[in-house]
Scaffold this motif. Structure first.
Motif, PDB file in Angstrom:
ATOM      1  N   HIS A 119       0.820  -1.220   0.000  1.00 39.08           N
ATOM      2  CA  HIS A 119       0.000   0.000   0.000  1.00 39.08           C
ATOM      3  C   HIS A 119       0.859   1.278   0.000  1.00 39.08           C
ATOM      4  CE1 HIS A 119      -3.665   2.272   0.849  1.00 39.08           C
ATOM      5  NE2 HIS A 119      -2.998   2.917   1.789  1.00 39.08           N
ATOM      6  N   HIS A 123       1.275   4.824  -2.309  1.00 39.69           N
ATOM      7  CA  HIS A 123       1.293   6.234  -1.866  1.00 39.69           C
ATOM      8  C   HIS A 123       2.564   6.947  -2.356  1.00 39.69           C
ATOM      9  CE1 HIS A 123      -2.378   6.680   0.334  1.00 39.69           C
ATOM     10  NE2 HIS A 123      -2.108   5.760   1.240  1.00 39.69           N
ATOM     11  N   SER A 143      -0.483   9.065   6.457  1.00 39.92           N
ATOM     12  CA  SER A 143      -1.836   8.551   6.235  1.00 39.92           C
ATOM     13  C   SER A 143      -2.489   8.248   7.569  1.00 39.92           C
ATOM     14  CB  SER A 143      -1.761   7.296   5.364  1.00 39.92           C
ATOM     15  OG  SER A 143      -1.255   6.225   6.118  1.00 39.92           O
ATOM     16  N   ASP A 304      -6.869   7.031  -0.168  1.00 39.87           N
ATOM     17  CA  ASP A 304      -6.741   5.708  -0.786  1.00 39.87           C
ATOM     18  C   ASP A 304      -7.489   5.584  -2.119  1.00 39.87           C
ATOM     19  OD1 ASP A 304      -5.154   5.043   1.262  1.00 39.87           O
ATOM     20  OD2 ASP A 304      -6.581   3.737   2.292  1.00 39.87           O
TER      21      ASP A 304
END
Ligand code: KG4
Ligand code: ZN
Length: 337
Positions: A119, A123, A143, A304
């Motif tokens: 993930h 980003h 985040s 996201d």
């Protein structure tokens, strides 16, 4: 958007289900043709945070409609998809499982390559939506679940210079927002309230850490709680502005200090908190003072979304990376480096 770094030429389908957004995107030759995001935030508001079981169930309901919408919007047939990418780590295990199971089934039916993406790698590379930084560069990822200062030495070659030792920056925003009476997730509501406030109205502490590029926000949460409980006539805008400054200050100071120490002249931003206007302008002006080039992702790629997973996947696939269809698994916790 293709800026020369992305070389995967054919339709790529990307899926993101690591937390409370179900997202599907289609990229063709590095261009984002569709980036569909179905947010569950309204639902989780009732509980004041993400309920993992509810998130997983909602992903099951939303994944197929999101994929179909992304394909329709980009005018790509399922049979023309040439690779599928999915976030498989880190995140809520039930939520990740939905995306991974879908992607494995899709890849095996379509006989196309599959790639599992971290993930945070998504980003980091969301920055390609704004421009192409020159490697090496430093990426500040902020985040709801992570706060990391990463030295990017290549695609897949990362060194963590610092990270939070307790709450993430987004978590600090959300917890403070909750104390001030805003809903979940409260980061953007707090930022809106802060817009007309005086950030020097209330003194709030900066967390101390042993390692110089780490972050700490648990003390701020306690101080904000005390401030709100103690002052019956609290000015909400001033309090929001003071909290916002206290969260952003160490992010700016430590990012600049790391660039200086490592001789890096480019700083990039990523993660949901990169939507914060105060953080973007503070980093931009600090970078200007130090002669560092600053890049922030476009708003649509901050929180996201599957397009950022597609961008990272394009870079990985072009390098020859892929994941085995029969054994790609969701992993709840794994460092990027
Ligand atoms: O990257 P993200 O969508 O999800 C995770 O990977 O965690 O980040 C979500 C976080 C939440 O904590 C949310 O409050 C925060 O990003 N956020 C903001 C803003 N927009 C989203 N925080 C401060 N200011 C904003 N404008
Ligand atoms: Zn995220």
């Amino acid at each position: 958007m293709n800026n020369g770094l992305i070389h995967w030429p054919d339709p790529l389908l990307a899926i993101e289900t690591s937390c409370d957004e179900t997202s599907a995107a289609v990229l063709v030759d590095g261009d984002i043709r569709a980036n569909i995001i179905s947010s569950q935030a309204e639902l989780h508001k009732t509980w004041g945070g993400v309920v993992p079981e509810v998130a997983a169930r909602m992903h099951v309901e939303s994944i197929l409609p999101c994929v179909e919408m992304a394909l329709k919007e980009s005018r790509i047939l399922k049979s023309n998809v040439s690779a599928i990418a999915v976030t498989n780590r880190p995140g809520l295990i039930g939520a990740l499982s939905v995306g991974v199971t879908f992607a494995r089934a899709f890849a095996s039916a379509a006989h196309c390559p599959l790639i599992g993406i971290h993930h945070l790698e998504g980003h980091i590379w969301s920055i390609l939506g704004a421009g192409a930084p020159q490697i090496p560069f430093i990426s500040l990822i902020v985040s709801g679940g992570h706060t990391e200062l990463v030295l990017v030495k290549g695609i897949g070659d990362y060194e963590i210079l610092g990270e939070t030792i307790d709450d993430a920056a987004g978590e600090a925003y959300d917890k403070s927002a909750r104390l001030l009476g805003f809903g979940y997730p409260g980061g953007s509501a707090l930022a809106d309230a802060a817009a007309n406030g005086d950030d020097k109205a209330y003194a709030l502490p900066t967390g101390r850490t042993t390692r110089k590029y780490d972050f700490s926000y648990s003390g701020l949460k306690t101080a904000a709680m005390r401030l709100i409980e103690k002052d019956a006539h609290l000015n909400i805008s001033h309090a929001a502005a003071s909290i916002q400054s206290a969260i952003n200050r160490p992010l700016v100071e430590k990012s600049i200090a790391a660039c200086e120490e490592f001789g890096i002249r480019q700083l990039t931003l990523g993660g949901g908190v990169s939507a914060n206007e105060h953080l973007r302008t503070s980093l931009k002006s600090a970078c200007e003072r130090y002669g560092i080039q600053f890049l922030a992702p476009p708003r649509a790629l901050c929180t996201d979304n599957a397009a950022m997973i597609g961008i990272a996947a394009s870079l990985r696939l072009a390098k020859g990376d892929s994941s085995p269809i029969s054994s790609l698994e969701p992993i709840s916790s794994e460092s990027i480096a």
